[in-house]
Motif scaffolding. Structure first.
Motif, mmCIF file in Angstrom:
data_model
loop_
_atom_site.group_PDB
_atom_site.id
_atom_site.type_symbol
_atom_site.label_atom_id
_atom_site.label_comp_id
_atom_site.label_asym_id
_atom_site.label_seq_id
_atom_site.Cartn_x
_atom_site.Cartn_y
_atom_site.Cartn_z
ATOM 1 N N HIS A 11 43.089 45.584 32.364
ATOM 2 C CA HIS A 11 43.541 45.795 33.744
ATOM 3 C C HIS A 11 42.468 45.305 34.703
ATOM 4 O O HIS A 11 41.272 45.500 34.465
ATOM 5 C CB HIS A 11 43.808 47.292 33.975
ATOM 6 N N HIS B 235 41.396 46.399 37.398
ATOM 7 C CA HIS B 235 40.585 47.427 38.048
ATOM 8 C C HIS B 235 39.899 48.351 37.040
ATOM 9 O O HIS B 235 39.455 49.443 37.397
ATOM 10 C CB HIS B 235 41.440 48.224 39.039
ATOM 11 N N GLN C 54 43.366 50.950 44.675
ATOM 12 C CA GLN C 54 42.889 50.221 43.504
ATOM 13 C C GLN C 54 42.542 51.180 42.362
ATOM 14 O O GLN C 54 42.860 50.924 41.200
ATOM 15 C CB GLN C 54 41.681 49.370 43.884
ATOM 16 N N ALA C 55 41.877 52.288 42.696
ATOM 17 C CA ALA C 55 41.575 53.291 41.665
ATOM 18 C C ALA C 55 42.861 53.859 41.078
ATOM 19 O O ALA C 55 42.955 54.093 39.862
ATOM 20 C CB ALA C 55 40.723 54.407 42.265
ATOM 21 N N ARG D 38 45.757 52.353 40.774
ATOM 22 C CA ARG D 38 46.384 51.402 39.860
ATOM 23 C C ARG D 38 45.703 51.440 38.490
ATOM 24 O O ARG D 38 46.356 51.369 37.444
ATOM 25 C CB ARG D 38 46.342 49.997 40.455
ATOM 26 N N ALA D 39 44.367 51.537 38.493
ATOM 27 C CA ALA D 39 43.642 51.607 37.222
ATOM 28 C C ALA D 39 44.017 52.866 36.447
ATOM 29 O O ALA D 39 44.267 52.821 35.233
ATOM 30 C CB ALA D 39 42.141 51.567 37.477
ATOM 31 N N VAL E 296 36.385 44.024 44.724
ATOM 32 C CA VAL E 296 37.379 44.625 43.836
ATOM 33 C C VAL E 296 36.805 45.903 43.242
ATOM 34 O O VAL E 296 35.686 45.905 42.728
ATOM 35 C CB VAL E 296 37.762 43.654 42.693
ATOM 36 N N LEU E 297 37.567 46.984 43.306
ATOM 37 C CA LEU E 297 37.102 48.251 42.730
ATOM 38 C C LEU E 297 37.407 48.277 41.238
ATOM 39 O O LEU E 297 38.506 47.935 40.809
ATOM 40 C CB LEU E 297 37.760 49.430 43.430
ATOM 41 N N LYS E 298 36.417 48.680 40.458
ATOM 42 C CA LYS E 298 36.556 48.796 39.003
ATOM 43 C C LYS E 298 36.200 50.218 38.569
ATOM 44 O O LYS E 298 35.195 50.773 39.016
ATOM 45 C CB LYS E 298 35.621 47.815 38.295
ATOM 46 N N ASP F 263 47.595 48.123 50.759
ATOM 47 C CA ASP F 263 46.177 47.762 50.682
ATOM 48 C C ASP F 263 45.822 46.702 51.708
ATOM 49 O O ASP F 263 44.701 46.651 52.206
ATOM 50 C CB ASP F 263 45.848 47.170 49.304
ATOM 51 N N SER G 211 47.319 42.192 42.348
ATOM 52 C CA SER G 211 45.924 42.612 42.174
ATOM 53 C C SER G 211 44.949 41.476 42.466
ATOM 54 O O SER G 211 43.765 41.719 42.686
ATOM 55 C CB SER G 211 45.700 43.138 40.755
#
Length: 665
Positions: free
Chosen positions: A67, A69, A116-117, A119-120, A149-151, A433, A491
């Motif tokens: 994924h 994120h 974003q968090a 979606r992960a 991009v947040l991971k 977003d 994304s």
């Protein structure tokens, strides 16, 4: 500098992070000649069977989740006695470091981070993985392909559903106390994804207020279960948040799991809607970047009428470095007026990095007429317009009005797409977003010429399914594919323009649009292949996809019938037609492009010539290539690089040259 070799392949270069479980090193993969982040189990943990099992569990958990994120795992092994995990290398900072610098963020700035968090975690929970250690230090804001991009990092405490019985019986107390849900603090067995919702809500509270939602005494009461203390109202810490935000956290941080949001997606959607609908009409926000000491006084005097009437709001920065930080703090900024010659970070460097933090903002460059060469460079790097010194106030006023009108049109396009009911079925507010401030848009359609990339993704031989299967079954099969395809597109900054039968058309704009489009298409193909392999030939994912990609000049604007109240933004032109026709020629899992486009991509993507083909509806034959994969690139990192943790190789963006009529040579 260490030269230790791990797993016979990875050369340790320097330590970049560390914690109780182990250390993360910058390492060189000697086989693929790329830099990676390598995590080693701490020496004092090596003899612990529980620690070794948890370390292996982390690798298994992340390996389940391909994924955008979630930090990606490349390899796992044991070197001698020491387990190691090889991850993608990320450049940027975690949210804990961001909070140390900023204390707190605005709701508009938090929305894209939360989404974003979410979606992960939606992907993780769907794969049977519960994180159990969500906190700002494990949420990393990475710079990838010119964007932030947040991971989600560190799945070292994750629970997997591989052994459901063992998970139900697990009673270990693990996690970071200030972020643990009440049921997690009590060591209750049978934890479910709602424990992650609690932790993410605590992170969200901190981002908005800079504080924790419960005192130490309240946490102890939650742990013991004696009482259920109320959340400290966030509006008591930051009054402008309002009672609606108080009500949101009262639900998100309910001690009883059944009273929380049903899913992380629902929680993120509720907060996004709260922010978007709760914002009153705002002044157009303009950032002025100049090191002249009197610039703030001059601008406020010149535009005092617009400021008094609430039409304009000005914010100021002395150089490009400060300006980037201001854009992070003010994501609702509409336009930037930037000088070229400034200390620390000049206007050209700033211009090249604006897209990382704000894809919609438009930059107007200001410089002396004698500096026309740099002005021309700025326009080619994407500046919207330019002004020369000494500045004529009427020219400045007219340029600002034109720029703000253009930004308003872009916001209208994004908002109209978000309101498309069909897209909402699949994206669930993901477009939110990209619409992070109140929309101040004039009525009526606005057209413009844009540089963009169009990807047309068609399911192979789906017409047969429509003929042979019942309608409900055919639609379920189609939607199963769209549920995989659409998140991969959005994304990476793609905007789903329309669904055309069993095909998806997406548009990528802004910095690096071509590279992002191809990355999305490659990921779509990989995801569907993996699902088909796991699920068998009869699964909905076994069709494969036929993809056409084209890039260039497009007409963007609203079309439809005003009398029906239906005006939708879309893109038109040869690029759209070419992408569609290439998709119709593609075989299963082929990504086709025009050969001349392949020549532009040779340094970033591996492309193979297919030969001369006749595109449907086109008389002349054209040379076609297919995209195979992204090329690996060797990255160098100096010791001056900020602390980093697990980065996908960054491509040089394919930029469209923009110019003003005044700059034509």
């Amino acid at each position: 500098m260490s030269e230790r070799l791990i797993g016979g392949r990875y050369v340790l270069e320097r330590r970049i992070a560390g914690g109780g479980m182990g250390a993360i090193w910058l390492a060189l993969d000697s086989q693929l000649q790329r830099h990676v982040a390598l995590k080693l189990l701490a020496d004092h943990r090596i003899s612990s069977p529980d620690a070794r099992q948890r370390f292996a569990q982390e690798a298994k958990a992340v390996a389940r989740l391909h994924h955008p994120h979630v930090v990606q795992i490349h390899d796992y092994g044991v070197d001698g006695d020491v387990p190691y995990i090889v991850m993608e290398r990320l450049e940027g900072e975690d949210l804990e470091a961001l909070l140390e610098r900023r204390q707190r963020l605005t709701p508009a700035a938090v929305v894209p981070l939360l989404n974003q968090a979410a979606r992960a975690l939606t992907a993780a929970h769907g794969a049977g993985v519960i994180h159990r250690d969500l906190k700002p230090a494990n949420l990393f804001l990475a710079r990838i392909d010119g964007e932030e991009v947040l991971k989600v990092l560190d799945f070292g405490l994750a629970l997997l559903d591989v052994d459901a019985e063992a998970r139900l019986q697990a009673k270990e107390l693990a996690g970071t106390p200030r972020y643990m849900s009440p049921e997690q603090m009590r060591g209750q067995p049978g934890l479910d994804p709602r424990t992650d919702l609690w932790s993410l809500a605590v992170v969200l509270y901190r981002l908005l207020t800079g504080q924790f939602p419960f005192s130490a005494d309240a946490l102890e009461a939650l742990r013991s279960g004696s009482v259920s203390p109320a959340v400290i109202p966030p509006s008591s810490v930051v009054p402008k948040l309002g009672v609606e935000v108080d009500d949101f956290f009262a639900r998100a941080l309910a001690a009883e799991p059944s009273l929380r949001f049903a899913s992380v997606r629902d929680m993120a959607a509720a907060f996004s809607e709260l922010v978007l609908t709760g914002q009153p009409a705002q002044a157009a926000k303009i950032l002025v970047v100049d090191d002249e000491p009197d610039i703030e006084l001059v601008m406020r005097m010149r535009f005092r009428k617009q400021i008094q009437e609430g039409a304009y709001e000005f914010i100021f920065a002395a150089n490009g470095e400060v300006a980037l930080e201001m854009l992070r703090q003010h994501p609702d900024t509409d336009a930037v007026l930037s000088d070229l010659n400034m200390p620390k970070m000049d206007g050209l460097t700033f211009l090249s990095r604006v897209g990382e933090v704000h894809p919609l903002v438009k930059v107007v460059i200001i410089s002396a007429y004698s500096d026309m060469s740099n002005i021309r460079t700025a326009m080619n790097r994407g500046a919207f317009d330019f002004l020369v010194k000494p500045i004529n106030f009427q020219d400045l006023k007219a340029t600002l009005e034109k720029t703000l009108k253009h930004v308003a049109a872009l916001r209208r396009m994004l908002r109209s797409t978000e309101e498309n009911d069909l897209l909402r079925m699949f994206v669930h507010g993901g477009i939110v977003d990209r619409v992070i401030s109140a929309v101040r848009v004039p009525q009526g359609g606005v057209g413009e010429r844009v540089e963009a990339t169009v990807a047309f993704i068609d399911l192979k031989d789906f017409t047969r399914v429509i003929r042979e299967e019942q309608p409900e079954a055919a639609l379920r099969r189609l939607n199963s594919n769209f549920e995989v395809i659409v998140p991969e597109l959005t994304s990476r900054g793609g905007l789903v323009d329309k669904f055309v039968g069993d095909a998806v058309m997406a548009v990528f704009r802004g910095q690096g649009h071509l590279g992002r489009a191809l990355d999305a298409c490659l990921s779509v193909r990989q995801q569907l292949r993996a699902l088909a392999f796991r699920s068998g030939d009869q699964s909905p994912y076994a069709h494969g996809v036929c993809i056409g990609v084209a890039s260039g000049d497009l007409l963007s604007g609203s079309i439809g019938a005003r009398a029906l109240g239906r005006l939708d933004y879309t893109v038109l032109g040869d690029v759209v037609n070419t992408a569609s026709r290439l998709a119709s020629l593609a075989e299963r899992d082929q990504i086709l492009i025009r050969e001349e486009l392949g020549d532009r991509l040779s340094s970033s993507f591996e492309c193979v010539a297919v030969g001369t083909r006749q595109l449907p509806g086109v008389s002349a034959s054209v040379l076609i290539s297919q995209v195979i994969c992204r090329r690996e690139r060797v990255l160098t990192v100096s010791d001056a690089t900020p602390s980093v943790v697990p980065a996908a190789p960054s491509e040089q963006p394919v930029m469209a040259a923009k110019s003003s009529a005044d700059l034509v040579e």
